[in-house]
Design an enzyme around this catalytic site. Sequence first.
Site, PDB file in Angstrom:
ATOM      1  N   ALA A   1       0.832  -1.211   0.000  1.00 30.22           N
ATOM      2  CA  ALA A   1       0.000   0.000   0.000  1.00 30.22           C
ATOM      3  C   ALA A   1       0.863   1.256   0.000  1.00 30.22           C
ATOM      4  O   ALA A   1       0.457   2.283  -0.536  1.00 30.22           O
ATOM      5  CB  ALA A   1      -0.908  -0.001   1.223  1.00 30.22           C
ATOM      6  N   THR A   2       2.046   1.173   0.582  1.00 27.04           N
ATOM      7  CA  THR A   2       2.941   2.339   0.563  1.00 27.04           C
ATOM      8  C   THR A   2       3.232   2.723  -0.885  1.00 27.04           C
ATOM      9  O   THR A   2       3.189   3.908  -1.248  1.00 27.04           O
ATOM     10  CB  THR A   2       4.248   2.009   1.326  1.00 27.04           C
ATOM     11  OG1 THR A   2       3.904   1.712   2.683  1.00 27.04           O
ATOM     12  CG2 THR A   2       5.233   3.157   1.282  1.00 27.04           C
TER      13      THR A   2
ATOM     14  N   GLN B   1      -6.958  -0.546   6.062  1.00 29.51           N
ATOM     15  CA  GLN B   1      -7.510  -1.068   7.321  1.00 29.51           C
ATOM     16  C   GLN B   1      -9.012  -1.340   7.236  1.00 29.51           C
ATOM     17  O   GLN B   1      -9.617  -1.724   8.229  1.00 29.51           O
ATOM     18  CB  GLN B   1      -7.217  -0.094   8.464  1.00 29.51           C
ATOM     19  CG  GLN B   1      -5.725   0.104   8.719  1.00 29.51           C
ATOM     20  CD  GLN B   1      -5.055  -1.091   9.386  1.00 29.51           C
ATOM     21  OE1 GLN B   1      -5.722  -2.020   9.870  1.00 29.51           O
ATOM     22  NE2 GLN B   1      -3.732  -1.084   9.430  1.00 29.51           N
TER      23      GLN B   1
ATOM     24  N   SER C   1      -3.350  -3.546   0.875  1.00 31.11           N
ATOM     25  CA  SER C   1      -2.149  -4.333   1.163  1.00 31.11           C
ATOM     26  C   SER C   1      -2.588  -5.707   1.665  1.00 31.11           C
ATOM     27  O   SER C   1      -3.372  -5.799   2.609  1.00 31.11           O
ATOM     28  CB  SER C   1      -1.346  -3.609   2.251  1.00 31.11           C
ATOM     29  OG  SER C   1       0.024  -3.799   2.081  1.00 31.11           O
TER      30      SER C   1
ATOM     31  N   HIS D   1      -1.163  -8.137   3.335  1.00 35.97           N
ATOM     32  CA  HIS D   1      -0.803  -8.699   4.647  1.00 35.97           C
ATOM     33  C   HIS D   1      -1.690  -8.199   5.778  1.00 35.97           C
ATOM     34  O   HIS D   1      -1.549  -8.641   6.915  1.00 35.97           O
ATOM     35  CB  HIS D   1       0.678  -8.445   4.968  1.00 35.97           C
ATOM     36  CG  HIS D   1       1.044  -7.032   5.270  1.00 35.97           C
ATOM     37  ND1 HIS D   1       1.251  -6.587   6.540  1.00 35.97           N
ATOM     38  CD2 HIS D   1       1.239  -5.964   4.466  1.00 35.97           C
ATOM     39  CE1 HIS D   1       1.580  -5.302   6.510  1.00 35.97           C
ATOM     40  NE2 HIS D   1       1.575  -4.902   5.252  1.00 35.97           N
TER      41      HIS D   1
ATOM     42  N   THR E   1       8.537  -7.577 -13.148  1.00 32.25           N
ATOM     43  CA  THR E   1       8.012  -8.935 -13.335  1.00 32.25           C
ATOM     44  C   THR E   1       6.956  -9.249 -12.272  1.00 32.25           C
ATOM     45  O   THR E   1       7.168  -8.973 -11.086  1.00 32.25           O
ATOM     46  CB  THR E   1       9.162  -9.959 -13.257  1.00 32.25           C
ATOM     47  OG1 THR E   1      10.094  -9.620 -14.271  1.00 32.25           O
ATOM     48  CG2 THR E   1       8.679 -11.385 -13.451  1.00 32.25           C
TER      49      THR E   1
ATOM     50  N   CYS F   1       4.991   1.421  12.397  1.00 32.97           N
ATOM     51  CA  CYS F   1       6.164   2.137  11.877  1.00 32.97           C
ATOM     52  C   CYS F   1       6.512   3.347  12.728  1.00 32.97           C
ATOM     53  O   CYS F   1       7.550   3.960  12.523  1.00 32.97           O
ATOM     54  CB  CYS F   1       5.989   2.523  10.418  1.00 32.97           C
ATOM     55  SG  CYS F   1       4.331   2.732   9.911  1.00 32.97           S
TER      56      CYS F   1
HETATM   57  N1  C6P Z   1       0.101   0.128   8.986  1.00 31.05           N
HETATM   58  C1  C6P Z   1       0.315  -0.273  11.378  1.00 31.05           C
HETATM   59  O1  C6P Z   1       0.870  -0.775  12.368  1.00 31.05           O
HETATM   60  P1  C6P Z   1       2.381  -1.417   3.842  1.00 31.05           P
HETATM   61  O2  C6P Z   1       3.451  -1.375   4.889  1.00 31.05           O
HETATM   62  O3  C6P Z   1       2.781  -0.624   2.644  1.00 31.05           O
HETATM   63  O4  C6P Z   1       1.937  -2.771   3.510  1.00 31.05           O
HETATM   64  O5  C6P Z   1       1.099  -0.683   4.481  1.00 31.05           O
HETATM   65  C2  C6P Z   1       1.213   0.654   4.867  1.00 31.05           C
HETATM   66  C3  C6P Z   1      -0.052   1.183   5.448  1.00 31.05           C
HETATM   67  C4  C6P Z   1      -0.800   2.087   4.722  1.00 31.05           C
HETATM   68  N2  C6P Z   1      -1.950   2.588   5.169  1.00 31.05           N
HETATM   69  C5  C6P Z   1      -2.448   2.240   6.371  1.00 31.05           C
HETATM   70  C6  C6P Z   1      -3.747   2.802   6.834  1.00 31.05           C
HETATM   71  C7  C6P Z   1      -1.748   1.320   7.173  1.00 31.05           C
HETATM   72  O6  C6P Z   1      -2.253   0.972   8.354  1.00 31.05           O
HETATM   73  C8  C6P Z   1      -0.512   0.797   6.717  1.00 31.05           C
HETATM   74  C9  C6P Z   1       0.301  -0.104   7.600  1.00 31.05           C
HETATM   75  C10 C6P Z   1       0.762  -0.661   9.986  1.00 31.05           C
HETATM   76  O7  C6P Z   1      -0.619   0.510  11.509  1.00 31.05           O
HETATM   77  C11 C6P Z   1       2.236  -0.666   9.874  1.00 31.05           C
HETATM   78  S1  C6P Z   1       2.909   0.971  10.047  1.00 31.05           S
END
Ligand code: C6P
Length: 404
Positions: free
Chosen positions: A71-72, A181, A201, A203, A239, A326
């Site tokens: 998602a980042t 979320q 995202s 995960h 890829t 983070c």
């Molecule tokens: N929040 C939390 O502890 P990534 O890392 O790119 O897969 O997801 C980033 C991200 C983007 N938007 C929102 C609303 C999120 O909550 C997160 C990830 C985690 O809240 C890790 S900082």
Amino acid sequence: MQVYLDNNATTMVDPLVVETMQPFFSELYGNPNSLHKFGTASHPALSKAIDQVYTALNASDKDDIVFTSCATESNNWVLQSVFTDLVVNGDKNHIVTTEVEHPSILATCKFLEDQGAKVTYLPVNDQGIVEAHTVRSFITDKTALVTVMWASNETGMVFPIKEIGDICKEKGVLFHSDAVQAIGKIPVDLQAVNVDFVSMSAHKFHGPKGVGALYIKDSQKLTPLMHGGEHMGGRRSGTLNVPYIVGMGKAIELATANIEETARKIREKRDRLEDSILELSDTFVVGDRENRTPNTILISIKGVEGEGMLWDLNNGQIGASTGSACASADLEANTVMLAIGADSELAHTGIRLSLSRFTTDAEIDYTISHFKNAVGRLRAISSSFAIQKPTEGGEVKECELHHH
Ligand code: C6P
């Protein structure tokens, strides 16, 4: 017993997802862009994964869903490319966002401010959400994009995305939502809202880390962030990560099948945990339960620092957090609690507990008992630090020392 209550940071990969991904590492490992049978062998599974994501989110055939690394990346892509398309190559220069977005939005906004963008960071109300009328009042004829999260990673509060989308449509402004979320926790129907771009995202809904997606309504123009070999129709080069994309498809299917029923069961456990903790004096939870994702609690325990509480919970084999994963290394106050107006001392007491569909009743029982004892222990330590200090008038007054 070991209890994982940090599912907003990441989730366990569902064993069924692992099983679905397995063949794509060492058997069906061809590059899907290759023309030979090793390459084409993964096509049916890729098509299935794409269908699974479209179905889970009720996206239309006219829309695009492009896989990314997370998602980042999706958030960076939308913000940086709208800036290129509408600010550098157009006559708009303004982005509207909120004070409580994830750092992948806020840090990108800061980066774009350095490039000349004007960014408005909207304040939140005492529930930790931005109201639609606030968004309306800050849109100008220079506004290129509004970006507002679907649900908060810190509080679980769900934002008025339908109303904000209607306002953006009426004003002719692009609307992006970070739905990381929300997806897999509450129903997300992309045809029921006016939203141009949505980030996700895998995960966060029991899929693997390192794969996400960006939804693009009506497959509209968006300059690529990743230029290269023209993968995914040139929208995102690199890829294709076949096992992870296949895993994301399976994960979103599992997370959204019977979502109302699953949410009800998680909510029941969450509410039981929340009610029990709230029996303790001087505790409060941010945001109304009814308008929160079913798995999340951001709770403040007066006089108990978040980090001390985490340490005690960790000793009891319970994984929680003080807020966004983070931001948790820097011992700063919880930013959402500060945004809703808590003072710095109170904002240091926030504890985020986030459940999943794998959380059991026995784990909740264990957590309730450990949590209550931990609060007792930590409040006792904090009062034993209380010393007698003479006030200006010579009279003796109690004050507390903080145990950093
Ligand atoms: N929040 C939390 O502890 P990534 O890392 O790119 O897969 O997801 C980033 C991200 C983007 N938007 C929102 C609303 C999120 O909550 C997160 C990830 C985690 O809240 C890790 S900082």
